[in-house]
Design a protein around this motif. Structure first.
Motif, PDB file in Angstrom:
ATOM      1  N   TYR A  51     154.146  45.641  40.716  1.00  0.00           N
ATOM      2  CA  TYR A  51     154.627  46.811  41.452  1.00  0.00           C
ATOM      3  C   TYR A  51     154.918  46.468  42.909  1.00  0.00           C
ATOM      4  N   ARG A  52     154.096  45.615  43.500  1.00  0.00           N
ATOM      5  CA  ARG A  52     154.317  45.270  44.904  1.00  0.00           C
ATOM      6  C   ARG A  52     155.641  44.532  45.087  1.00  0.00           C
ATOM      7  N   ARG A  53     155.969  43.652  44.148  1.00  0.00           N
ATOM      8  CA  ARG A  53     157.268  42.976  44.218  1.00  0.00           C
ATOM      9  C   ARG A  53     158.410  43.974  44.095  1.00  0.00           C
ATOM     10  N   LEU A  54     158.255  44.924  43.171  1.00  0.00           N
ATOM     11  CA  LEU A  54     159.302  45.936  43.006  1.00  0.00           C
ATOM     12  C   LEU A  54     159.439  46.790  44.258  1.00  0.00           C
ATOM     13  N   ARG A  55     158.321  47.117  44.885  1.00  0.00           N
ATOM     14  CA  ARG A  55     158.380  47.947  46.093  1.00  0.00           C
ATOM     15  C   ARG A  55     159.031  47.191  47.244  1.00  0.00           C
ATOM     16  N   ARG A  56     158.783  45.887  47.324  1.00  0.00           N
ATOM     17  CA  ARG A  56     159.463  45.108  48.362  1.00  0.00           C
ATOM     18  C   ARG A  56     160.967  45.081  48.143  1.00  0.00           C
ATOM     19  N   ALA A  57     161.376  45.106  46.873  1.00  0.00           N
ATOM     20  CA  ALA A  57     162.810  45.085  46.576  1.00  0.00           C
ATOM     21  C   ALA A  57     163.459  46.436  46.856  1.00  0.00           C
ATOM     22  N   LEU A  58     162.802  47.533  46.476  1.00  0.00           N
ATOM     23  CA  LEU A  58     163.381  48.868  46.653  1.00  0.00           C
ATOM     24  C   LEU A  58     163.073  49.471  48.028  1.00  0.00           C
ATOM     25  N   ARG A  59     161.964  49.025  48.662  1.00  0.00           N
ATOM     26  CA  ARG A  59     161.607  49.419  50.036  1.00  0.00           C
ATOM     27  C   ARG A  59     161.205  50.879  50.180  1.00  0.00           C
ATOM     28  N   ARG A  60     161.005  51.584  49.086  1.00  0.00           N
ATOM     29  CA  ARG A  60     160.548  52.973  49.157  1.00  0.00           C
ATOM     30  C   ARG A  60     159.487  53.173  48.087  1.00  0.00           C
ATOM     31  N   PRO A  61     158.346  53.789  48.420  1.00  0.00           N
ATOM     32  CA  PRO A  61     157.235  53.867  47.463  1.00  0.00           C
ATOM     33  C   PRO A  61     157.502  54.775  46.262  1.00  0.00           C
ATOM     34  N   THR A  62     158.102  55.955  46.491  1.00  0.00           N
ATOM     35  CA  THR A  62     158.276  56.894  45.380  1.00  0.00           C
ATOM     36  C   THR A  62     159.252  56.370  44.325  1.00  0.00           C
ATOM     37  N   PRO A  63     160.458  55.914  44.687  1.00  0.00           N
ATOM     38  CA  PRO A  63     161.329  55.336  43.649  1.00  0.00           C
ATOM     39  C   PRO A  63     160.710  54.112  42.969  1.00  0.00           C
ATOM     40  N   SER A  64     159.996  53.302  43.729  1.00  0.00           N
ATOM     41  CA  SER A  64     159.361  52.126  43.140  1.00  0.00           C
ATOM     42  C   SER A  64     158.310  52.534  42.112  1.00  0.00           C
ATOM     43  N   ALA A  65     157.496  53.543  42.463  1.00  0.00           N
ATOM     44  CA  ALA A  65     156.485  54.019  41.523  1.00  0.00           C
ATOM     45  C   ALA A  65     157.127  54.616  40.276  1.00  0.00           C
TER      46      ALA A  65
END
Length: 367
Positions: A51-65
């Motif tokens: 999830y942390r890698r995905l959040r770094r890619a998308l840069r926003r917590p809600t869409p990443s979650a």
């Protein structure tokens, strides 16, 4: 002065009763959701690096979650639908084959098994009781049919309940992904008030054991399912992929895989397939079981510095105490216990060293 002390004591007693009552009421409200929340915490923690890698890619917590939760949903639901489709066709075929074989006449074990001391004669007697009395066989089949119908009704209900639990768990996972860091900080601050600096070691033990158990169980189960599937393919069984998947699911429970390959090997021997039956049993004992003996200790024990015997007790005891989620909760509880044990031993050692140094200083001063 005495009145002030008594007043403080009364306030603390009242506060304790109020907090205890609130905890009881909170448990009454939340008890249906404890297991889904526990699953959500385990899943979120085990997959947090992804999830942390995905959040770094998308840069926003809600869409990443949201994206991570959808990926998890697909990872759970799609294999379940695939296995359900395979089961629907293969279980009927397997049941028909068993019934056909049982109704063909007396069942005879191969000579090599029938002549085994004690065991061979007893097994043949049991088969004779089934095959030589058609009326009893029909009665047993009818009873099995009724039991199967009852179990099917119960299974439908369990599937519905489990689907609801899975839904609650996935919803909880979404919020844990989005707000998990803030929740962990709050938990750390609250527990620090009771445990002080020790909380860091305890949380580290919980985290390390959770990751080790999750990946250890998954890696072992997948490896056992793959190796067992090779054995089913070599034995020329129908649907070796399905049987391998079933073996992987059962292998989540320690010592569960032999139930699958052992039953299939025994059925092949009853049907007279000596080469395939003995070969599958040997493959299961020498290859599939050694995967369990090698991979699980390597992943869990080496990662946590906890003896594998204690991990095994935690898995089996947790399964008996808490159900399926106990596969993970049991080892985590024992990991915290081991952390407390090691901390006490270290504190005792440091106290002994400090006492020795104090005695040495006192001896030097006395000189």
């Amino acid at each position: 002065m005495i009145d002030q002390v008594a007043e403080k004591l009364v306030r603390r007693v009242i506060l304790g009763f109020l907090l205890g009552g609130l905890l009881v009421l909170a448990y009454a409200v939340l008890q249906l959701f404890i297991v889904p929340v526990a699953w959500a915490v385990i899943i979120a923690y085990a997959t947090w690096p992804l999830y942390r890698r995905l959040r770094r890619a998308l840069r926003r917590p809600t869409p990443s979650a949201l994206v991570m939760t959808l990926l998890l949903s697909a990872a759970f639901i799609l294999p379940a639908l695939w296995l359900g489709g395979l089961f629907r066709g293969e279980i009927g075929t397997a049941y028909a084959a068993v019934i056909e074989r049982l109704t063909q006449g007396p069942l005879t074990l191969p000579e090599a098994i029938r002549t085994l001391p004690w065991l061979g004669g007893w097994l043949q007697d049991q088969l004779d009781l089934i095959g030589n009395d058609p009326a009893t066989l029909r009665t047993e089949l009818a009873a099995w049919g009724r039991q199967g119908a009852d179990q099917l009704v119960a299974l439908v209900g369990d599937v519905g309940r489990n689907a609801a639990k899975l839904g609650f768990a996935l919803i909880t996972v979404f919020f844990l992904y989005r707000d998990g860091e803030q929740v962990l900080q709050q938990v750390h601050r609250v527990l620090s008030r009771f445990l002080g600096s020790r909380i860091d070691a305890y949380l580290a033990a919980v985290g390390g054991m959770t990751k080790a158990v999750v990946w250890g169980l998954l890696a072992t189960a997948l490896a056992q399912g793959f190796v067992a599937g090779l054995g089913y393919w070599w034995a020329d069984l129908q649907a070796p992929v399905l049987l391998g998947a079933v073996t992987a699911l059962i292998a989540m429970i320690p010592f569960g895989a032999p139930i699958v390959w052992g039953s299939i090997g025994a059925w092949m021997l009853v049907n007279g397939d000596m080469v395939g039956g003995i070969g599958l049993l040997l493959w299961g004992a020498l290859a599939v079981s050694w995967v369990d003996n090698l991979v699980r200790p390597l992943v869990i024990s080496n990662a946590t510095r906890i003896p594998f015997l204690l991990v095994m007790f935690g898995v089996l005891g947790g399964l008996a105490a808490f159900g399926l989620v106990g596969l993970f909760l049991g080892p985590v509880i024992l990991a915290v216990m081991m952390a407390v044990w090691r901390e006490w031993i270290e504190e005792s050692r440091l106290e002994a060293v400090a006492q020795q140094e104090a005695d040495a200083r006192a001896s030097e001063e006395s000189r």
